[in-house]
Design an enzyme around this catalytic site. Structure first.
Site, PDB file in Angstrom:
ATOM      1  N   GLY A   1      -4.347   7.802   5.400  1.00  0.00           N
ATOM      2  CA  GLY A   1      -3.178   7.194   6.321  1.00  0.00           C
ATOM      3  C   GLY A   1      -2.661   5.969   5.568  1.00  0.00           C
TER       4      GLY A   1
ATOM      5  N   LEU B   1      -5.843   5.838   8.729  1.00  0.00           N
ATOM      6  CA  LEU B   1      -6.273   5.916  10.096  1.00  0.00           C
ATOM      7  C   LEU B   1      -7.411   5.315  10.518  1.00  0.00           C
ATOM      8  CD1 LEU B   1      -4.854   9.524  10.734  1.00  0.00           C
ATOM      9  CD2 LEU B   1      -3.538   7.403  10.278  1.00  0.00           C
TER      10      LEU B   1
ATOM     11  N   ASN C   1      -7.395  10.980   0.255  1.00  0.00           N
ATOM     12  CA  ASN C   1      -8.916  11.166  -0.023  1.00  0.00           C
ATOM     13  C   ASN C   1      -9.453  12.143   1.216  1.00  0.00           C
ATOM     14  OD1 ASN C   1      -8.529   9.122   1.704  1.00  0.00           O
ATOM     15  ND2 ASN C   1     -10.596   8.122   0.902  1.00  0.00           N
ATOM     16  N   GLU C   2      -8.712  12.686   2.125  1.00  0.00           N
ATOM     17  CA  GLU C   2      -9.236  13.041   3.297  1.00  0.00           C
ATOM     18  C   GLU C   2     -10.648  14.122   3.057  1.00  0.00           C
ATOM     19  OE1 GLU C   2      -6.280  12.559   2.949  1.00  0.00           O
ATOM     20  OE2 GLU C   2      -5.559  11.832   4.969  1.00  0.00           O
TER      21      GLU C   2
HETATM   22  C1  LIG Z   1      -6.909  22.545   9.253  1.00  0.00           C
HETATM   23  C2  LIG Z   1      -6.529  21.687  10.538  1.00  0.00           C
HETATM   24  C3  LIG Z   1      -6.278  20.261  10.199  1.00  0.00           C
HETATM   25  C4  LIG Z   1      -5.914  19.278  11.247  1.00  0.00           C
HETATM   26  C5  LIG Z   1      -6.043  18.030  10.806  1.00  0.00           C
HETATM   27  C6  LIG Z   1      -7.054  17.294  11.333  1.00  0.00           C
HETATM   28  C7  LIG Z   1      -7.574  16.240  10.647  1.00  0.00           C
HETATM   29  C8  LIG Z   1      -7.220  15.281   9.643  1.00  0.00           C
HETATM   30  C9  LIG Z   1      -7.017  13.986  10.412  1.00  0.00           C
HETATM   31  C10 LIG Z   1      -6.722  12.866   9.872  1.00  0.00           C
HETATM   32  C11 LIG Z   1      -6.620  12.582   8.504  1.00  0.00           C
HETATM   33  C12 LIG Z   1      -6.976  11.414   8.075  1.00  0.00           C
HETATM   34  C13 LIG Z   1      -6.306  10.090   7.571  1.00  0.00           C
HETATM   35  C14 LIG Z   1      -7.115   8.974   7.296  1.00  0.00           C
HETATM   36  O1  LIG Z   1      -6.605   8.061   7.054  1.00  0.00           O
HETATM   37  S1  LIG Z   1      -8.780   8.947   7.681  1.00  0.00           S
HETATM   38  C15 LIG Z   1      -9.287   7.295   7.057  1.00  0.00           C
HETATM   39  C16 LIG Z   1      -9.620   7.244   5.611  1.00  0.00           C
HETATM   40  N1  LIG Z   1      -9.934   5.936   5.010  1.00  0.00           N
HETATM   41  C17 LIG Z   1     -10.706   5.679   4.220  1.00  0.00           C
HETATM   42  O2  LIG Z   1     -11.463   6.716   3.632  1.00  0.00           O
HETATM   43  C18 LIG Z   1     -11.016   4.313   3.769  1.00  0.00           C
HETATM   44  C19 LIG Z   1     -12.446   4.114   4.338  1.00  0.00           C
HETATM   45  N2  LIG Z   1     -12.733   2.520   3.969  1.00  0.00           N
HETATM   46  C20 LIG Z   1     -12.897   1.996   2.722  1.00  0.00           C
HETATM   47  O3  LIG Z   1     -13.037   2.720   1.720  1.00  0.00           O
HETATM   48  C21 LIG Z   1     -13.156   0.557   2.514  1.00  0.00           C
HETATM   49  O4  LIG Z   1     -13.499  -0.017   3.848  1.00  0.00           O
HETATM   50  C22 LIG Z   1     -12.080  -0.146   1.955  1.00  0.00           C
HETATM   51  C23 LIG Z   1     -10.754   0.294   2.664  1.00  0.00           C
HETATM   52  C24 LIG Z   1     -12.033   0.262   0.435  1.00  0.00           C
HETATM   53  C25 LIG Z   1     -12.401  -1.858   1.975  1.00  0.00           C
HETATM   54  O5  LIG Z   1     -13.658  -1.864   1.582  1.00  0.00           O
HETATM   55  P1  LIG Z   1     -14.519  -3.485   1.889  1.00  0.00           P
HETATM   56  O6  LIG Z   1     -15.628  -3.379   1.032  1.00  0.00           O
HETATM   57  O7  LIG Z   1     -13.227  -4.318   1.750  1.00  0.00           O
HETATM   58  O8  LIG Z   1     -14.623  -3.247   3.685  1.00  0.00           O
HETATM   59  P2  LIG Z   1     -15.737  -2.445   4.404  1.00  0.00           P
HETATM   60  O9  LIG Z   1     -15.777  -1.103   3.618  1.00  0.00           O
HETATM   61  O10 LIG Z   1     -16.879  -3.398   4.194  1.00  0.00           O
HETATM   62  O11 LIG Z   1     -15.029  -2.353   5.637  1.00  0.00           O
HETATM   63  C26 LIG Z   1     -14.875  -3.614   6.883  1.00  0.00           C
HETATM   64  C27 LIG Z   1     -15.014  -2.948   7.897  1.00  0.00           C
HETATM   65  O12 LIG Z   1     -13.924  -1.967   8.261  1.00  0.00           O
HETATM   66  C28 LIG Z   1     -14.490  -0.768   8.608  1.00  0.00           C
HETATM   67  N3  LIG Z   1     -13.532   0.313   8.045  1.00  0.00           N
HETATM   68  C29 LIG Z   1     -13.220   0.660   6.823  1.00  0.00           C
HETATM   69  N4  LIG Z   1     -12.028   1.490   7.007  1.00  0.00           N
HETATM   70  C30 LIG Z   1     -12.114   1.966   8.267  1.00  0.00           C
HETATM   71  C31 LIG Z   1     -11.158   2.929   8.782  1.00  0.00           C
HETATM   72  N5  LIG Z   1     -10.568   3.618   7.868  1.00  0.00           N
HETATM   73  N6  LIG Z   1     -11.212   2.985  10.117  1.00  0.00           N
HETATM   74  C32 LIG Z   1     -12.021   2.190  10.622  1.00  0.00           C
HETATM   75  N7  LIG Z   1     -12.829   1.276  10.207  1.00  0.00           N
HETATM   76  C33 LIG Z   1     -12.874   1.244   8.966  1.00  0.00           C
HETATM   77  C34 LIG Z   1     -15.733  -0.570   7.925  1.00  0.00           C
HETATM   78  O13 LIG Z   1     -16.605   0.279   8.481  1.00  0.00           O
HETATM   79  C35 LIG Z   1     -16.307  -1.914   8.222  1.00  0.00           C
HETATM   80  O14 LIG Z   1     -16.827  -2.195   9.392  1.00  0.00           O
HETATM   81  P3  LIG Z   1     -17.819  -3.155   9.929  1.00  0.00           P
HETATM   82  O15 LIG Z   1     -18.118  -2.831  11.440  1.00  0.00           O
HETATM   83  O16 LIG Z   1     -19.207  -2.613   9.069  1.00  0.00           O
HETATM   84  O17 LIG Z   1     -17.395  -4.504   9.548  1.00  0.00           O
END
Ligand SMILES: CCCCC/C=C\C/C=C\C/C=C/C(=O)SCCNC(=O)CCNC(=O)[C@H](O)C(C)(C)COP(=O)(O)OP(=O)(O)OC[C@H]1O[C@@H](n2cnc3c(N)ncnc32)[C@H](O)[C@@H]1OP(=O)(O)O
Length: 302
Positions: A153, A108, A177-178
């Site tokens: 997500g 997400l 990994n939330e």
């Molecule tokens: C009890 C009541 C419960 C009710 C429910 C409530 C809440 C739950 C809600 C939601 C569930 C959530 C689900 C999700 O999916 S949360 C997202 C989880 N994702 C992650 O943890 C991944 C994060 N990202 C990374 O680990 C890395 O970016 C990567 C994917 C391994 C890639 O690494 P790489 O080195 O290639 O790139 P960068 O880290 O440099 O990233 C580039 C650029 O992208 C931005 N970015 C990365 N991931 C996200 C993301 N998920 N969303 C938005 N942006 C993201 C990162 O910040 C960099 O941005 P920049 O501006 O610095 O270039």
């Protein structure tokens, strides 16, 4: 409602036959990523669909760089492409994969869940629910060709498929990994994982926020096959033949039988789930945790 309006607008403006290159004529054959010709590719800015109607399937390529984070626009475009394929009788299957090197989907979009207002959170969450429901219950065979890392997500999307092929690269971890972000996987993320790997593996994986490298992912049943990186697409195509050989109505009814109870739980509580999400994500502590996480991602670079 907002999602429905958004989807109508996007359908009109984005779902055009996809042809790369300046001056290309929509609907004609054109070159695609990786070379070769694509007969009647279509799509939208963030989703490229390479149809092979003669073979009964299409490849849906996610390309929302840099990390295929599931923004509202991206979710909407994926839904529209899926809907288009589902409503065309020529298609019985899709292979979903990524056009972003090394990343299947970063899950997400954290920016959709951080620093926005409750109306936005509600609209976003409805789109996330919709994507899961549509992929999880699709009458098409859905195969994930996982060619990159897929946390949270991104993992949910893969888990919503009927079969998962993962590229054998230790960097390509997959899991929900939330908890590592200080947030909680919603019950339907949890149910989808439990249905795939069983209760005990899911319980441990969810609490610890485990991201499984390929060999581990295969061992616990998170994915069905691990293959050398350059064979992910061909392996997905090979396995598809087996799925497409089964009488379609029997397979579809069986899929519904297996999945409907899980989907029904969300369908019955959809509004409450949105309210729950909005309340949870709006909390100061959660907003702070998300900001810190985003900051950590930025700092990793420097
Ligand atoms: C009890 C009541 C419960 C009710 C429910 C409530 C809440 C739950 C809600 C939601 C569930 C959530 C689900 C999700 O999916 S949360 C997202 C989880 N994702 C992650 O943890 C991944 C994060 N990202 C990374 O680990 C890395 O970016 C990567 C994917 C391994 C890639 O690494 P790489 O080195 O290639 O790139 P960068 O880290 O440099 O990233 C580039 C650029 O992208 C931005 N970015 C990365 N991931 C996200 C993301 N998920 N969303 C938005 N942006 C993201 C990162 O910040 C960099 O941005 P920049 O501006 O610095 O270039």
């Amino acid at each position: 409602m907002a999602l429905a309006v958004g989807m109508r607008v996007l359908t009109r403006s984005l779902l055009r036959p996809w042809v790369r290159g300046p001056g290309a004529t929509p609907g004609r054959t054109g070159p695609v990523a990786g070379g070769g010709d694509c007969v009647r590719c279509f799509g939208s800015p963030r989703v490229l669909v390479e149809p092979d109607p003669a073979a009964g399937f299409a490849v849906m390529k996610m390309r929302n760089p840099p990390v295929n984070s599931l923004s509202l626009e991206f979710l909407t475009e994926m839904l529209i492409s899926l809907e288009k394929l589902e409503s065309d009788k020529a298609f019985h299957a899709i292979i979903i994969t990524s056009d972003c090197p090394g990343i299947f989907s970063a899950g997400l979009d954290l920016k959709e869940m951080c620093g926005r207002d409750p109306t936005h959170y509600a609209e976003y969450w409805k789109a996330v629910q919709e994507l899961w429901l549509r992929f999880y219950l699709s009458h098409l065979v859905v195969i994930s060709a996982i060619n990159g890392v897929s946390p949270a997500g991104g993992c949910l999307l893969a888990l919503s498929s009927d079969y998962r092929v993962l590229a054998d690269n230790p960097k390509y971890a997959i899991g929900l990994n939330e908890t590592l972000l200080g947030i909680v996987a919603p019950f339907w993320f949890k149910d989808t994982l439990v249905n795939t790997v069983g209760h005990r593996v899911a319980e441990r994986a969810l609490q610890l926020g485990l991201l499984f490298p390929p060999a581990e992912a295969l061992r616990v049943g998170m994915v069905d096959q691990v293959v050398p990186e350059d064979q992910v697409q061909s392996a997905a195509r090979s396995v598809l033949a087996q799925w497409l050989a089964i009488p379609g109505h029997a397979r579809q009814l069986t899929k519904t039988l297996m999945r409907k109870p899980t989907a029904d739980r969300l369908l019955k509580e959809r509004d409450a789930d949105i309210q729950n999400f909005v309340r949870f994500i709006s909390r100061d502590a959660i907003q702070k945790a998300l900001r810190t996480y985003l900051e950590k991602l930025k700092q990793k670079k420097s």
